[in-house]
Design a protein around this motif. Structure first.
Motif, PDB file in Angstrom:
ATOM      1  N   VAL A  29       0.501  -1.037   0.164  1.00  0.00           N
ATOM      2  CA  VAL A  29       0.359  -0.341  -0.157  1.00  0.00           C
ATOM      3  C   VAL A  29       0.642   1.380  -0.091  1.00  0.00           C
ATOM      4  O   VAL A  29       0.018   2.782  -0.387  1.00  0.00           O
ATOM      5  CB  VAL A  29      -0.943  -0.069   1.124  1.00  0.00           C
ATOM      6  N   SER A  30       2.249   1.119  -0.244  1.00  0.00           N
ATOM      7  CA  SER A  30       2.952   2.240  -0.311  1.00  0.00           C
ATOM      8  C   SER A  30       4.320   2.068  -1.323  1.00  0.00           C
ATOM      9  O   SER A  30       4.176   0.927  -1.291  1.00  0.00           O
ATOM     10  CB  SER A  30       3.752   2.404   1.182  1.00  0.00           C
ATOM     11  N   GLY A  31       5.074   3.169  -2.015  1.00  0.00           N
ATOM     12  CA  GLY A  31       5.336   2.893  -2.441  1.00  0.00           C
ATOM     13  C   GLY A  31       5.147   2.694  -4.057  1.00  0.00           C
ATOM     14  O   GLY A  31       3.870   3.392  -4.315  1.00  0.00           O
ATOM     15  N   THR A  32       5.466   1.831  -4.669  1.00  0.00           N
ATOM     16  CA  THR A  32       5.179   1.227  -5.718  1.00  0.00           C
ATOM     17  C   THR A  32       3.667   0.626  -5.653  1.00  0.00           C
ATOM     18  O   THR A  32       2.745   0.233  -6.640  1.00  0.00           O
ATOM     19  CB  THR A  32       6.212   0.120  -7.176  1.00  0.00           C
ATOM     20  N   ARG A  65       5.029  -0.195   3.791  1.00  0.00           N
ATOM     21  CA  ARG A  65       3.631  -0.833   4.070  1.00  0.00           C
ATOM     22  C   ARG A  65       3.146  -1.608   3.429  1.00  0.00           C
ATOM     23  O   ARG A  65       2.432  -1.396   2.888  1.00  0.00           O
ATOM     24  CB  ARG A  65       2.519  -0.327   5.275  1.00  0.00           C
ATOM     25  N   TYR A  66       2.453  -3.333   3.926  1.00  0.00           N
ATOM     26  CA  TYR A  66       2.458  -4.277   2.955  1.00  0.00           C
ATOM     27  C   TYR A  66       0.845  -4.566   3.780  1.00  0.00           C
ATOM     28  O   TYR A  66       0.407  -5.036   5.085  1.00  0.00           O
ATOM     29  CB  TYR A  66       3.170  -5.516   3.912  1.00  0.00           C
ATOM     30  N   ASN A  67      -0.698  -4.930   3.085  1.00  0.00           N
ATOM     31  CA  ASN A  67      -1.442  -5.184   3.786  1.00  0.00           C
ATOM     32  C   ASN A  67      -1.852  -6.696   2.998  1.00  0.00           C
ATOM     33  O   ASN A  67      -2.044  -6.774   1.955  1.00  0.00           O
ATOM     34  CB  ASN A  67      -2.697  -4.176   3.467  1.00  0.00           C
ATOM     35  N   CYS A  68      -2.374  -7.275   4.628  1.00  0.00           N
ATOM     36  CA  CYS A  68      -3.107  -8.713   3.620  1.00  0.00           C
ATOM     37  C   CYS A  68      -4.920  -8.241   3.875  1.00  0.00           C
ATOM     38  O   CYS A  68      -4.871  -7.972   5.427  1.00  0.00           O
ATOM     39  CB  CYS A  68      -2.592  -9.417   5.083  1.00  0.00           C
TER      40      CYS A  68
END
Length: 372
Positions: A184-187, A215-218
């Motif tokens: 959900v951030s960066g690329t 940040r990663y979202n599951c």
């Protein structure tokens, strides 16, 4: 050409039977026999029917729960009989199950189940009776639990060049659960070296670099709902392990030196206190020692020696017979008033001889000091 009479009779009987069947009690809600709902929701199990003129008996409508184990008896959930509703048979469903129509005899015996629970999963059967007609219908209900309490975590060292695993697990939720990771951030795209396992919820990031940080979202999902969580990944350069070890050793040595200093000071202080206590109880050197009995006896003997010079051989015998008990002592120098409890004892010369005393001959001296 006319048909034979027997053929006409058979056709008439079939028509009569068909007419009778169409006029008997029938259940019309047979379109859907399986339902899937989420926990906490509401479901309506259909059971509509049509009566015929031939059905003249009392109307009974029953909903029963068929257990998965064929050895167990069916459980009556709710029943309509003689214009009255009975819903106290199954305590677990009390006040959660009711007829959809307030007047079931109108042809609608559908069942509403409120606030569904996972335990409500099972096979339900609707039975409609109005003599002589009897009909029934089975419906399979599956109550699914939405994913809930989903947690994300990071496993492995977040260093450049290391493999990092992002984990996602839901504490609640009916199978089959599916997990999906997204950035959900960066690329907003997963790294090219990432490997995703949708069944276990693990996302493997191989040979991590600084570009992987973010940040990663599951998202956990099943047929009735979704739930999600997120985690922050921060990939950093490798830690200088040698510097950490050296710092730990130096810190340990400093700690030991401080501890030894404290122990040394404590022991020194303890020795000083002990020395002061011993000196405080020592006898002062300038205080004269107490008089002893030997000094008194010596002074007496010295004085007697000076007087022996005036003795002649004639009185020597009398001197030798002087009782030894007459020798003064420190105790005898005291006056009776000073020591009334003890009086000097007198021992005769014969008694002294029996006790082992030996008479001593002391030579006499002239006035000028020569021995006679």
């Amino acid at each position: 050409m006319e048909p034979p009479p027997l053929l006409l009779l058979g056709v008439s009987l079939v028509l009569l039977c068909s007419a009778g069947l169409t006029r008997s009690l029938t259940i019309t809600s047979a379109d859907q026999s399986m339902f899937e709902k989420a926990q906490g929701e509401k479901v309506t199990l259909p059971c509509t029917f049509e009566l015929s003129e031939e059905d003249e008996g009392p109307l009974d409508i029953e909903w029963v729960l068929i257990p998965a184990d064929n050895q167990k008896r069916e459980l009556i959930i709710i029943m309509y009989s003689v214009d009255r509703v009975y819903d106290q048979y199954y305590a677990a469903t009390t006040r959660r199950m009711q007829f959809s129509n307030l007047d079931p005899k109108s042809g609608d015996g559908s069942l509403d189940i409120l606030n569904l629970k996972a335990a409500d999963t099972g096979t339900y059967q609707c039975k409609v009776k109005k003599a002589p007609g009897v009909q029934s219908q089975k419906i399979q209900l599956t109550v699914l639990v939405k994913p809930a309490r989903t947690k994300c975590s990071i496993e492995g060292s977040q260093e450049i060049g290391k493999d990092v695993t992002l984990k996602c697990v839901s504490q609640e939720g009916s199978p089959l659960l599916s997990y999906d990771w997204r950035r959900v951030s960066g690329t907003q795209h997963l790294p090219a070296t990432s490997v995703l396992n949708k069944n276990t919820g693990e996302l493997l990031l191989k040979n991590a670099s600084r570009e992987y940080s973010g940040r990663y979202n599951c998202v956990a999902s099943n047929r009735v709902g979704t739930d999600e969580c997120s985690v922050e990944l921060n990939v950093t350069p490798p830690v200088n392990t040698a510097a950490i070890i050296v710092g730990a050793i130096i810190g340990t040595l400093l700690g030991l030196s401080v501890l030894c200093s404290i122990i040394f000071c404590f022991c020194k202080k303890h020795r000083e206190k002990k020395y002061e206590k011993e000196v405080h109880h020592d006898i002062r050197e300038d205080v004269p020692p107490p008089k002893s009995r030997s000094s008194t006896a010596r002074s007496y003997i010295g004085s007697n020696r000076s007087s022996l010079g005036s003795m002649s051989p004639s009185n020597m015998e009398a001197y030798t017979k002087t009782p030894y008990s007459q020798v003064p002592s420190e105790d005898f120098e005291r006056t009776p008033a000073q020591n009334p409890a003890f009086a000097p004892s007198k021992v005769a010369a014969p008694n002294l001889s029996r006790m082992g005393a030996v008479p001593v001959m002391i030579p006499a001296q002239s006035k000028d000091g020569s021995i006679v």
